[in-house]
Design an enzyme around this catalytic site. Sequence first.
Site, PDB file in Angstrom:
ATOM      1  N   TYR A  72       0.842  -1.214   0.000  1.00 46.23           N
ATOM      2  CA  TYR A  72       0.000   0.000   0.000  1.00 46.23           C
ATOM      3  C   TYR A  72       0.869   1.253   0.000  1.00 46.23           C
ATOM      4  O   TYR A  72       0.613   2.196  -0.742  1.00 46.23           O
ATOM      5  CB  TYR A  72      -0.908  -0.001   1.237  1.00 46.23           C
ATOM      6  CG  TYR A  72      -2.006   1.031   1.174  1.00 46.23           C
ATOM      7  CD1 TYR A  72      -3.293   0.686   0.745  1.00 46.23           C
ATOM      8  CD2 TYR A  72      -1.770   2.359   1.528  1.00 46.23           C
ATOM      9  CE1 TYR A  72      -4.300   1.632   0.684  1.00 46.23           C
ATOM     10  CE2 TYR A  72      -2.777   3.318   1.459  1.00 46.23           C
ATOM     11  CZ  TYR A  72      -4.040   2.949   1.039  1.00 46.23           C
ATOM     12  OH  TYR A  72      -5.046   3.883   0.966  1.00 46.23           O
ATOM     13  N   PHE A 124      -8.316  19.552 -25.003  1.00 46.72           N
ATOM     14  CA  PHE A 124      -8.939  18.248 -25.257  1.00 46.72           C
ATOM     15  C   PHE A 124     -10.321  18.205 -24.580  1.00 46.72           C
ATOM     16  O   PHE A 124     -10.560  18.931 -23.625  1.00 46.72           O
ATOM     17  CB  PHE A 124      -8.027  17.150 -24.694  1.00 46.72           C
ATOM     18  CG  PHE A 124      -8.514  15.762 -24.981  1.00 46.72           C
ATOM     19  CD1 PHE A 124      -8.576  15.293 -26.282  1.00 46.72           C
ATOM     20  CD2 PHE A 124      -8.914  14.926 -23.954  1.00 46.72           C
ATOM     21  CE1 PHE A 124      -9.027  14.007 -26.552  1.00 46.72           C
ATOM     22  CE2 PHE A 124      -9.377  13.641 -24.215  1.00 46.72           C
ATOM     23  CZ  PHE A 124      -9.434  13.186 -25.517  1.00 46.72           C
ATOM     24  N   ASP A 125     -11.238  17.365 -25.073  1.00 46.84           N
ATOM     25  CA  ASP A 125     -12.617  17.429 -24.539  1.00 46.84           C
ATOM     26  C   ASP A 125     -12.744  17.140 -23.041  1.00 46.84           C
ATOM     27  O   ASP A 125     -13.521  17.797 -22.369  1.00 46.84           O
ATOM     28  CB  ASP A 125     -13.648  16.638 -25.369  1.00 46.84           C
ATOM     29  CG  ASP A 125     -13.152  15.304 -25.871  1.00 46.84           C
ATOM     30  OD1 ASP A 125     -12.002  14.977 -25.604  1.00 46.84           O
ATOM     31  OD2 ASP A 125     -13.924  14.585 -26.537  1.00 46.84           O
ATOM     32  N   ASP A 215      -0.439  19.285 -21.244  1.00 48.76           N
ATOM     33  CA  ASP A 215      -1.287  18.100 -21.333  1.00 48.76           C
ATOM     34  C   ASP A 215      -0.530  17.180 -22.292  1.00 48.76           C
ATOM     35  O   ASP A 215      -0.494  17.408 -23.496  1.00 48.76           O
ATOM     36  CB  ASP A 215      -2.665  18.510 -21.877  1.00 48.76           C
ATOM     37  CG  ASP A 215      -3.607  17.338 -22.019  1.00 48.76           C
ATOM     38  OD1 ASP A 215      -3.191  16.197 -21.739  1.00 48.76           O
ATOM     39  OD2 ASP A 215      -4.760  17.555 -22.426  1.00 48.76           O
ATOM     40  N   ALA A 217      -0.255  13.765 -23.228  1.00 51.71           N
ATOM     41  CA  ALA A 217      -0.570  12.398 -23.663  1.00 51.71           C
ATOM     42  C   ALA A 217       0.354  11.907 -24.779  1.00 51.71           C
ATOM     43  O   ALA A 217       0.817  10.779 -24.760  1.00 51.71           O
ATOM     44  CB  ALA A 217      -2.022  12.322 -24.112  1.00 51.71           C
ATOM     45  N   LYS A 258      -1.646   6.601 -23.850  1.00 54.35           N
ATOM     46  CA  LYS A 258      -1.180   7.018 -25.176  1.00 54.35           C
ATOM     47  C   LYS A 258       0.313   6.689 -25.278  1.00 54.35           C
ATOM     48  O   LYS A 258       0.675   5.548 -25.450  1.00 54.35           O
ATOM     49  CB  LYS A 258      -1.451   8.514 -25.401  1.00 54.35           C
ATOM     50  CG  LYS A 258      -2.793   9.024 -24.855  1.00 54.35           C
ATOM     51  CD  LYS A 258      -3.983   8.615 -25.671  1.00 54.35           C
ATOM     52  CE  LYS A 258      -5.335   9.000 -25.085  1.00 54.35           C
ATOM     53  NZ  LYS A 258      -5.512  10.288 -24.473  1.00 54.35           N
ATOM     54  N   HIS A 450     -22.434  11.882 -28.123  1.00 56.75           N
ATOM     55  CA  HIS A 450     -21.945  10.960 -29.159  1.00 56.75           C
ATOM     56  C   HIS A 450     -21.747   9.538 -28.649  1.00 56.75           C
ATOM     57  O   HIS A 450     -21.846   8.591 -29.404  1.00 56.75           O
ATOM     58  CB  HIS A 450     -20.660  11.499 -29.790  1.00 56.75           C
ATOM     59  CG  HIS A 450     -19.520  11.674 -28.839  1.00 56.75           C
ATOM     60  ND1 HIS A 450     -19.516  12.674 -27.887  1.00 56.75           N
ATOM     61  CD2 HIS A 450     -18.383  10.992 -28.673  1.00 56.75           C
ATOM     62  CE1 HIS A 450     -18.395  12.572 -27.189  1.00 56.75           C
ATOM     63  NE2 HIS A 450     -17.695  11.559 -27.633  1.00 56.75           N
TER      64      HIS A 450
HETATM   65  C1  PLP Z   1      -6.700  11.003 -23.870  1.00 55.59           C
HETATM   66  C2  PLP Z   1      -6.398  12.383 -23.509  1.00 55.59           C
HETATM   67  C3  PLP Z   1      -6.784  12.918 -22.266  1.00 55.59           C
HETATM   68  C4  PLP Z   1      -7.605  12.138 -21.267  1.00 55.59           C
HETATM   69  O1  PLP Z   1      -6.979  11.001 -20.868  1.00 55.59           O
HETATM   70  P1  PLP Z   1      -7.778   9.652 -20.463  1.00 55.59           P
HETATM   71  O2  PLP Z   1      -6.670   8.722 -20.102  1.00 55.59           O
HETATM   72  O3  PLP Z   1      -8.570   9.220 -21.646  1.00 55.59           O
HETATM   73  O4  PLP Z   1      -8.643   9.977 -19.301  1.00 55.59           O
HETATM   74  C5  PLP Z   1      -6.437  14.219 -22.003  1.00 55.59           C
HETATM   75  N1  PLP Z   1      -5.772  14.971 -22.885  1.00 55.59           N
HETATM   76  C6  PLP Z   1      -5.386  14.492 -24.080  1.00 55.59           C
HETATM   77  C7  PLP Z   1      -4.637  15.358 -25.027  1.00 55.59           C
HETATM   78  C8  PLP Z   1      -5.697  13.191 -24.437  1.00 55.59           C
HETATM   79  O5  PLP Z   1      -5.348  12.730 -25.653  1.00 55.59           O
END
Ligand code: PLP
Length: 458
Positions: A72, A124-125, A215, A217, A258, A450
């Site tokens: 843990y 990103f969304d 951000d 990814a 990613k 969607h």
């Molecule tokens: C996929 C992604 C996220 C969110 O990550 P999740 O692992 O799907 O929660 C945030 N920002 C970008 C640019 C992404 O491609």
Amino acid sequence: MELPFAESYKIKTVEKIHRSTREQREKWIKEAKYNLFNLRSDQVYIDLLTDSGTGAMSDKQWSEMMVGDESYAGASSYYKLKNAIKDITGFEYFLPTHQGRAAENVLFSAMIKEGDIVPGNSHFDTTKGHIEFRKAKAVDCTIDEAKHTELDYPFKGNVDTEKLENVLKSYPREKIPLIIVTITNNTSGGQPVSIENMKEVKKVAGKYGIPVFFDSARFAENAYFIKKREKGYGDKSIREIVKEMFSYADGMTMSSKKDAIVNMGGFIGFRHKEHFEKATMYNILFEGFINYGGMSGRDMNALAQGLYEGTEFDYLETRIKQVAYLGNKLRKHGIATQYPFGGHAVFIDAKKFLPHVPKEEYIAQTLAVEIYLEGGVRAVEIGTLLADRDPVTRENRYPELELVRLAIPRRTYTDNHMDYVAAAVINVFERRNSIKHGFKIVKEAPILRHFTVELEKV
Ligand SMILES: *Cc1c(COP(=O)(O)O)cnc(C)c1O
């Protein structure tokens, strides 16, 4: 004879995928209410819905899974991941989270409050969702070049620093808790941000005393494009470029699904102890104790290994060349795509592909369904369905671009699969003039519709 390019790995484990007939697919997609998210994975032959968490782990990652430490507190897996993050990104402090949006949730809980302004390059969304959920506002400062799909520009993900400075000038400092730079810029098509641009953003932000978070990814794909396209970086290694990139940030959020090539995971990296300490409480509240934050020890081990593999030049070259391989096949046939190709996907311009389908009948969705019917290939709509309705008027928001995204999972499909995908898309293209109608909505959710929308043929 010149030796051709070939993949930098070979296959050790395989997974069966399922072919089907057009007749079966017609039945299945109708049962799925013409929503590709409703299909079962065994109803899909080649799945290009997303590159998130769909990659293939290596033998070394799987062996790391076996030696995960599930303690843990104080697990060796935690320290392994901490060291890998420090080594690759330079960030001294980090918090593990179960995926990217969880990292956003934790960080923004600590930094963003109602009425705040968060500038960036096409958020990103989920990022935008987490900002708007806190009744703050995401302001898009992406360069205008990003809007022109066919314009050949090397860094279409860049922040327009003039737009950014205008935002910073227009609000009091305490209203702007941070700037978010997305690398690569997913929303504009996986387009990279240049080092020069990162440097400029940091300089402008520094003038106003505002922290910059990346951000991140697809940070490794971004570094590959810098190496290939930016002056002075051709001879630098991917890891050197990654280090320099992050030197222009105060922290990062990461969806490890990613570029860290794991099926689940995320983290936040911090340069400053005070940011880390502020976020810690929320991590414990939402994700778990700071030594694991939503991940098991074996997952942290695989992630640490994935960070090293994801930043190898040979791997990145194999991946990004595969995306371009598919993209070039479509372009050669006169199919309009976002160009230059981004790192993780090929985006088809659906308005140019299906000129007869009215926008009220969801052009990109119509094309995505046709591609599925043709070959059992699952793509995703980035168009009017994704754009949701205007929150006030409840009218559809029709985006300038209607795109179909073919996202390529990492180390998963061969170029033969890409040939198959290209043939399916090209077959639809050959009969495009006979496609005159799309869909109407029979059921939808008020936001993020969607995922669950139900459609009927017009
Ligand atoms: C996929 C992604 C996220 C969110 O990550 P999740 O692992 O799907 O929660 C945030 N920002 C970008 C640019 C992404 O491609």
